[in-house]
Motif scaffolding. Sequence first.
Motif, PDB file in Angstrom:
ATOM      1  N   GLY A 152      -1.991   3.549  -4.027  1.00 14.32           N
ATOM      2  CA  GLY A 152      -0.996   3.508  -2.965  1.00 14.32           C
ATOM      3  C   GLY A 152      -0.035   4.682  -3.069  1.00 14.32           C
ATOM      4  O   GLY A 152      -0.116   5.505  -3.985  1.00 14.32           O
ATOM      5  N   TRP A 153       0.919   4.727  -2.135  1.00 13.84           N
ATOM      6  CA  TRP A 153       1.774   5.898  -1.975  1.00 13.84           C
ATOM      7  C   TRP A 153       3.256   5.543  -1.992  1.00 13.84           C
ATOM      8  O   TRP A 153       3.654   4.484  -1.509  1.00 13.84           O
ATOM      9  CB  TRP A 153       1.456   6.597  -0.653  1.00 13.84           C
ATOM     10  N   ILE A 154       4.038   6.447  -2.547  1.00 15.58           N
ATOM     11  CA  ILE A 154       5.492   6.374  -2.464  1.00 15.58           C
ATOM     12  C   ILE A 154       5.974   7.677  -1.834  1.00 15.58           C
ATOM     13  O   ILE A 154       5.631   8.768  -2.314  1.00 15.58           O
ATOM     14  CB  ILE A 154       6.132   6.194  -3.855  1.00 15.58           C
ATOM     15  N   VAL A 155       6.719   7.551  -0.754  1.00 11.85           N
ATOM     16  CA  VAL A 155       7.299   8.711  -0.084  1.00 11.85           C
ATOM     17  C   VAL A 155       8.812   8.504  -0.051  1.00 11.85           C
ATOM     18  O   VAL A 155       9.293   7.502   0.494  1.00 11.85           O
ATOM     19  CB  VAL A 155       6.754   8.887   1.342  1.00 11.85           C
ATOM     20  N   ALA A 156       9.536   9.426  -0.650  1.00 15.94           N
ATOM     21  CA  ALA A 156      10.986   9.274  -0.758  1.00 15.94           C
ATOM     22  C   ALA A 156      11.677  10.622  -0.615  1.00 15.94           C
ATOM     23  O   ALA A 156      11.128  11.659  -1.005  1.00 15.94           O
ATOM     24  CB  ALA A 156      11.362   8.652  -2.106  1.00 15.94           C
ATOM     25  N   THR A 157      12.885  10.602  -0.068  1.00 16.05           N
ATOM     26  CA  THR A 157      13.700  11.803  -0.034  1.00 16.05           C
ATOM     27  C   THR A 157      14.732  11.756  -1.158  1.00 16.05           C
ATOM     28  O   THR A 157      15.310  10.715  -1.447  1.00 16.05           O
ATOM     29  CB  THR A 157      14.447  11.956   1.301  1.00 16.05           C
ATOM     30  N   VAL A 158      14.934  12.909  -1.790  1.00 17.16           N
ATOM     31  CA  VAL A 158      15.987  13.078  -2.798  1.00 17.16           C
ATOM     32  C   VAL A 158      16.722  14.365  -2.446  1.00 17.16           C
ATOM     33  O   VAL A 158      16.109  15.429  -2.352  1.00 17.16           O
ATOM     34  CB  VAL A 158      15.421  13.177  -4.223  1.00 17.16           C
ATOM     35  N   ASP A 211       0.821  -1.203   0.000  1.00 17.15           N
ATOM     36  CA  ASP A 211       0.000   0.000   0.000  1.00 17.15           C
ATOM     37  C   ASP A 211       0.859   1.259   0.000  1.00 17.15           C
ATOM     38  O   ASP A 211       0.384   2.336  -0.378  1.00 17.15           O
ATOM     39  CB  ASP A 211      -0.902   0.025   1.233  1.00 17.15           C
ATOM     40  N   ALA A 212       2.101   1.121   0.424  1.00 21.06           N
ATOM     41  CA  ALA A 212       3.002   2.273   0.472  1.00 21.06           C
ATOM     42  C   ALA A 212       4.448   1.801   0.447  1.00 21.06           C
ATOM     43  O   ALA A 212       4.769   0.722   0.957  1.00 21.06           O
ATOM     44  CB  ALA A 212       2.757   3.104   1.722  1.00 21.06           C
ATOM     45  N   VAL A 213       5.299   2.629  -0.147  1.00 21.51           N
ATOM     46  CA  VAL A 213       6.742   2.416  -0.133  1.00 21.51           C
ATOM     47  C   VAL A 213       7.394   3.676   0.409  1.00 21.51           C
ATOM     48  O   VAL A 213       7.060   4.792  -0.019  1.00 21.51           O
ATOM     49  CB  VAL A 213       7.295   2.119  -1.537  1.00 21.51           C
ATOM     50  N   THR A 214       8.296   3.515   1.348  1.00 22.23           N
ATOM     51  CA  THR A 214       9.117   4.624   1.807  1.00 22.23           C
ATOM     52  C   THR A 214      10.562   4.354   1.419  1.00 22.23           C
ATOM     53  O   THR A 214      11.015   3.210   1.427  1.00 22.23           O
ATOM     54  CB  THR A 214       9.025   4.812   3.334  1.00 22.23           C
ATOM     55  N   CYS A 215      11.278   5.412   1.075  1.00 22.44           N
ATOM     56  CA  CYS A 215      12.702   5.284   0.756  1.00 22.44           C
ATOM     57  C   CYS A 215      13.379   6.569   1.208  1.00 22.44           C
ATOM     58  O   CYS A 215      13.377   7.572   0.490  1.00 22.44           O
ATOM     59  CB  CYS A 215      12.901   5.049  -0.737  1.00 22.44           C
ATOM     60  N   ILE A 216      13.956   6.539   2.392  1.00 21.82           N
ATOM     61  CA  ILE A 216      14.485   7.737   3.020  1.00 21.82           C
ATOM     62  C   ILE A 216      15.991   7.580   3.240  1.00 21.82           C
ATOM     63  O   ILE A 216      16.440   6.637   3.874  1.00 21.82           O
ATOM     64  CB  ILE A 216      13.783   7.998   4.369  1.00 21.82           C
ATOM     65  N   GLY A 217      16.757   8.523   2.698  1.00 25.15           N
ATOM     66  CA  GLY A 217      18.202   8.509   2.887  1.00 25.15           C
ATOM     67  C   GLY A 217      18.968   7.650   1.910  1.00 25.15           C
ATOM     68  O   GLY A 217      20.176   7.475   2.060  1.00 25.15           O
TER      69      GLY A 217
END
Length: 222
Positions: A166-172, A137-143
């Motif tokens: 669904g959601w993707i939350v990531a830092t760039v 339902d969601a993917v996170t990718c931080i750092g």
Amino acid sequence: MAATANKTPVTTNIEWLNRAYSAKGKNDLRSLYDEWAASYDTDLVQPNQDYVAPTLAAATLANHLSPEQPIDKIQVLDAGCGTGLVGAALSKLGAKHISGIDLSPGMLKVAGALHVYTNLDTTDLSKPLVEGTDTFDAVTCIGTLTHAHVGPEVLSEFVRVTKKDGWIVATVLDDIWEDIGYRAEIDKLVANAKVKLVSADSGDYRRGAGVSARMVVLKVIG
């Protein structure tokens, strides 16, 4: 995470970061993070770093979930989970079904001790994911979308394993947002009607060091 010029005195964790951003391939990165795992969290919470991105990312995801996506029911993939900072932040908000993947077995060992992940696996994000299509339902990718780590091509894999709506939350990191092609890859996914770009605002990342990053929020639509 990005090594940037600042007036903060050089400390051990800055040396770790400099090594991370000049790594020569996956074996070098794996060895580095295996070595760093024991002190990683302590190093990055120092006032001269204040690594706030994991907490901010967890809150960002929670704020975008619909009523039909209760946080205690959704399946989350924490990609590049490291020592579990994002997983811990999500767990505090009520998440109960979090899978973590990372290149470093040493980092995964630390993450496992938190007891917030239902599953942890060693994974090279530069290769296609083994996770099935429409699994999360969601993917996170931080750092992880940073210097000498994982390129923009991984974003299409995140889309593949995420369910529709669904959601993707990531830092760039701001300094590579355009130069390495993350913005172009997202533009392509939008143009191909795979995702809606909800936001990509620049904000605090390692606040104590004055390092900022885009907090990218994508909604999967196709």
